[in-house]
Design an enzyme around this catalytic site. Structure first.
Site, PDB file in Angstrom:
ATOM      1  N   GLU A 127       0.842  -1.192   0.000  1.00  0.00           N
ATOM      2  CA  GLU A 127       0.000   0.000   0.000  1.00  0.00           C
ATOM      3  C   GLU A 127       0.883   1.249   0.000  1.00  0.00           C
ATOM      4  O   GLU A 127       2.106   1.148   0.188  1.00  0.00           O
ATOM      5  CB  GLU A 127      -0.911   0.009   1.231  1.00  0.00           C
ATOM      6  CG  GLU A 127      -1.900  -1.143   1.260  1.00  0.00           C
ATOM      7  CD  GLU A 127      -2.844  -1.094   2.455  1.00  0.00           C
ATOM      8  OE1 GLU A 127      -3.693  -1.997   2.560  1.00  0.00           O
ATOM      9  OE2 GLU A 127      -2.733  -0.157   3.286  1.00  0.00           O
ATOM     10  N   PRO A 128       0.297   2.434  -0.216  1.00  0.00           N
ATOM     11  CA  PRO A 128       1.115   3.651  -0.226  1.00  0.00           C
ATOM     12  C   PRO A 128       1.968   3.826   1.022  1.00  0.00           C
ATOM     13  O   PRO A 128       3.086   4.352   0.951  1.00  0.00           O
ATOM     14  CB  PRO A 128       0.065   4.759  -0.347  1.00  0.00           C
ATOM     15  CG  PRO A 128      -1.066   4.119  -1.092  1.00  0.00           C
ATOM     16  CD  PRO A 128      -1.103   2.713  -0.601  1.00  0.00           C
ATOM     17  N   ASN A 129       1.472   3.401   2.183  1.00  0.00           N
ATOM     18  CA  ASN A 129       2.222   3.552   3.431  1.00  0.00           C
ATOM     19  C   ASN A 129       2.590   2.215   4.066  1.00  0.00           C
ATOM     20  O   ASN A 129       2.876   2.148   5.263  1.00  0.00           O
ATOM     21  CB  ASN A 129       1.415   4.388   4.433  1.00  0.00           C
ATOM     22  CG  ASN A 129       1.236   5.817   3.968  1.00  0.00           C
ATOM     23  OD1 ASN A 129       2.199   6.481   3.616  1.00  0.00           O
ATOM     24  ND2 ASN A 129      -0.002   6.285   3.938  1.00  0.00           N
ATOM     25  N   GLU A 363       9.266  -8.134  -3.147  1.00  0.00           N
ATOM     26  CA  GLU A 363       9.285  -9.373  -2.347  1.00  0.00           C
ATOM     27  C   GLU A 363      10.241  -9.273  -1.158  1.00  0.00           C
ATOM     28  O   GLU A 363      10.809 -10.270  -0.713  1.00  0.00           O
ATOM     29  CB  GLU A 363       9.664 -10.598  -3.198  1.00  0.00           C
ATOM     30  CG  GLU A 363       9.105 -10.653  -4.605  1.00  0.00           C
ATOM     31  CD  GLU A 363       7.601 -10.800  -4.653  1.00  0.00           C
ATOM     32  OE1 GLU A 363       6.936 -10.343  -3.712  1.00  0.00           O
ATOM     33  OE2 GLU A 363       7.102 -11.346  -5.634  1.00  0.00           O
TER      34      GLU A 363
END
Length: 384
Positions: A127-129, A363
């Site tokens: 996610e963005p954060n 990953e």
């Protein structure tokens, strides 16, 4: 200690090598310019068993071992890392996660479609954060009776806009970090699910990378993978498989960088002789050879551990750490061997360099692998 391949492994190596040489490598530059490769390629790979190498035959897979899986990733990665990325997300992150955590109904419903190439899958964790800090995901899952309602955003999702099925990780208890995480199988045609292509990437231009948006996406509780609170474990086990695929593909990239460099060094004339005859060029080629062989052996060692059914987190992290960095070193040296031409898209090294750069990021970054290995060595976690 036996380093030889068995008959099944030799067979799939030969088939994968021939397929990659004929069906992928000649088109890699064209696909990169088009920012896509044809979906038909995946159907062909499915017919050959490449999309489900370690998946049992009863679920549509080839029923082979993890060394065979590594061989396929290496041969495809040798030809084009964009195709290898699509393949490894499909097999390592999606199929093997369903195989380990899914119900019998999940396995029979989804795995045959994924192994054949009829469906594509994606893995919705980042996610963005929330990148390396996977426990910090903000996507929420609210239970309503026998269903869950999902809201949130995912980024840098390989196969994101192509996928028919997504594994989505969400938080049931905001602020509880990994303790409240849960994983779901979400069909991308579900109302409220949408995706947008991400552009401007440095490399892997022929592979798909997208943002996922979940706006009151309702999924049945039967689509849950594992128990509520087990989502973090699901994610980490999936990343173990994903790292193995990335490491294997990077062996192919390292080998390709070496091969094109040797060929060029023998053809390029400077000071009235092939540059292959210069000591410092041979030094670079020797470094590339050693890195390639060491990376391959580390991948095979990790595959052997996986074949024994043993916990493979550490050998996989070691292989991922070394192979991704080796591929970067080899690609960089390939540019050096090619001189000015290495800086041009007229030759392959610049594409190899751009494509492999991300391998030490996704990953689990190189730094995350070092922390995983360090935690195992000392018994002290640097994550807390």
């Amino acid at each position: 200690m036996d380093f030889s391949l068995d008959n099944d492994q030799k067979m799939i190596r030969d088939v994968a090598r021939s397929f990659a040489a004929e069906q992928i490598l000649p088109h890699a530059r064209e696909w990169e310019k088009q920012h896509a490769f044809p979906r038909e390629l995946l159907y062909k790979m499915g017919e050959l068993g490449f999309l489900g190498v370690p998946i049992p035959e009863e679920y549509g897979g080839a029923g082979l071992d993890y060394i065979s899986e590594a061989i396929v990733f290496e041969e495809v990665g040798y030809a084009d890392s964009s195709v290898r990325t699509t393949l490894s997300v499909q097999m390592s992150l999606v199929e093997l996660t369903i195989l380990k955590w899914g119900s019998e109904e999940h396995k029979r419903r989804y795995l045959p479609k994924l192994c054949s190439g009829e469906w594509l899958g994606c893995f919705g964790l980042t996610e963005p954060n929330a990148g390396s800090d996977a426990g910090n995901i903000q996507t929420t899952a609210r239970q309503e009776g026998d269903s869950w309602v999902l809201n949130g955003q995912k980024v840098w999702i390989s196969n994101g806009t192509w996928a028919d099925l997504a594994i989505i990780f969400a938080q049931t208890q905001p602020g509880s970090k990994h303790r409240g995480m849960v994983a779901f199988l979400v069909e991308t045609k579900t109302p409220g699910f949408s995706a947008r292509k991400m552009t401007g990437k440095l490399g892997l231009l022929a592979s798909d990378t997208g943002e996922l948006f979940l706006d009151n996406v309702r999924v049945a509780d039967s689509q849950r993978l594992g128990d509520v609170g087990q989502g973090f474990r699901v994610a980490m086990s999936a990343l173990d498989n994903g790292r193995y695929g990335v490491a294997s593909g990077c062996v192919g990239t390292a080998q390709r960088a070496l091969d094109v460099s040797v060929r060029y060094a023998k053809e390029r004339i400077a000071f009235d002789r092939p540059i292959a005859g210069f000591q410092l060029v041979q030094d670079m080629l020797a470094q590339m050879k050693v890195d390639t062989e060491a990376a391959r052996l580390l991948v095979y060692q990790a595959g052997w551990v996986k074949n024994q059914g043993q916990t493979s987190t550490i050998p996989v992290s070691i292989a991922k750490l070394f192979a991704t960095e080796a591929a970067k070193r080899n690609a960089d040296l390939a540019i050096q061997v090619h001189g000015g031409y290495g800086f041009s898209d007229e030759y392959e090294p610049e594409r190899l360099w751009r494509d492999c750069r991300v391998a030490s990021l996704y990953e689990g970054t190189t730094q995350i692998q070092k922390l995983i290995i360090g935690r195992d060595l000392t018994g002290i976690s640097a994550f807390e």
